[in-house]
Motif scaffolding. Sequence first.
Motif, PDB file in Angstrom:
ATOM      1  N   ARG A 114     138.406 106.006  47.116  1.00 39.07           N
ATOM      2  CA  ARG A 114     138.123 106.718  46.049  1.00 39.07           C
ATOM      3  C   ARG A 114     139.171 105.905  44.876  1.00 39.07           C
ATOM      4  O   ARG A 114     140.552 105.735  45.185  1.00 39.07           O
ATOM      5  N   GLU A 124     140.476 105.656  40.436  1.00 30.39           N
ATOM      6  CA  GLU A 124     140.457 106.684  39.396  1.00 30.39           C
ATOM      7  C   GLU A 124     139.291 106.900  38.521  1.00 30.39           C
ATOM      8  O   GLU A 124     139.204 108.181  38.093  1.00 30.39           O
ATOM      9  N   TRP A 171     138.002 110.144  40.977  1.00 27.52           N
ATOM     10  CA  TRP A 171     138.752 111.215  40.831  1.00 27.52           C
ATOM     11  C   TRP A 171     138.587 111.864  39.385  1.00 27.52           C
ATOM     12  O   TRP A 171     138.305 113.105  39.347  1.00 27.52           O
ATOM     13  N   ASN A 172     138.595 110.880  38.457  1.00 25.92           N
ATOM     14  CA  ASN A 172     138.180 111.203  37.106  1.00 25.92           C
ATOM     15  C   ASN A 172     136.732 111.889  36.887  1.00 25.92           C
ATOM     16  O   ASN A 172     136.879 113.215  36.253  1.00 25.92           O
ATOM     17  N   LEU A 226     142.343 119.583  42.528  1.00 20.47           N
ATOM     18  CA  LEU A 226     142.066 118.328  42.858  1.00 20.47           C
ATOM     19  C   LEU A 226     143.036 117.067  42.537  1.00 20.47           C
ATOM     20  O   LEU A 226     143.415 116.087  42.843  1.00 20.47           O
ATOM     21  N   MET A 244     145.137 114.254  44.203  1.00 23.35           N
ATOM     22  CA  MET A 244     145.052 112.984  43.678  1.00 23.35           C
ATOM     23  C   MET A 244     146.726 112.315  43.684  1.00 23.35           C
ATOM     24  O   MET A 244     146.893 110.970  44.018  1.00 23.35           O
ATOM     25  N   THR A 275     147.846 111.135  46.710  1.00 24.43           N
ATOM     26  CA  THR A 275     147.306 109.506  47.213  1.00 24.43           C
ATOM     27  C   THR A 275     148.021 108.495  46.439  1.00 24.43           C
ATOM     28  O   THR A 275     148.833 108.749  45.711  1.00 24.43           O
ATOM     29  N   CYS A 314     146.515 106.919  44.404  1.00 23.58           N
ATOM     30  CA  CYS A 314     145.775 106.550  42.938  1.00 23.58           C
ATOM     31  C   CYS A 314     146.625 107.246  41.864  1.00 23.58           C
ATOM     32  O   CYS A 314     146.982 108.453  41.971  1.00 23.58           O
ATOM     33  N   THR A 347     142.359 110.915  33.060  1.00 19.75           N
ATOM     34  CA  THR A 347     142.634 111.832  34.110  1.00 19.75           C
ATOM     35  C   THR A 347     143.594 113.127  33.291  1.00 19.75           C
ATOM     36  O   THR A 347     143.136 114.182  33.550  1.00 19.75           O
TER      37      THR A 347
END
Length: 144
Positions: A21, A23, A26-27, A45, A49, A52, A54, A60
Amino acid sequence: MCAKGGRLYDARLIFDKMNKRDEVSWNAMICGYSMHGLGIEALNLFDVMQQTNCRPNKLTFVGVLSACSNAGLLDIGQAHFNSMLQDYGIEPCIEYYTCMVWLLGRSGKFDEAVKLIGEIPFQPSVMVWRALLGACVIHKNVDL
């Protein structure tokens, strides 16, 4: 695409199956949750993130602050707003200020919202004023 279209269950299935994954992924999930009123899920979430490798970026934090605004989580929103610059070196943009004005106004903190508008280092956008006006409508603050 699934998250933006409101198919969050499908989006999360795809997200969870991803080997790697970035950004963008995730975003997409954080903003998808936020845009569809699932602020707590977006923030949960975001917490994952951060655990991790990231690193969150400007988008974000749009999702995170929107999630806080939509869920009425003032203290958490203020903490994230402050951590953007302190912890990640991300300068606040007009979208962040709009979220914070909405969050403060929605929480009935009109003096703080107006003060924040005065501290914006650039011209407040129509959306900033719209956020304040929307909060005034909710709280029936006709004078402001």
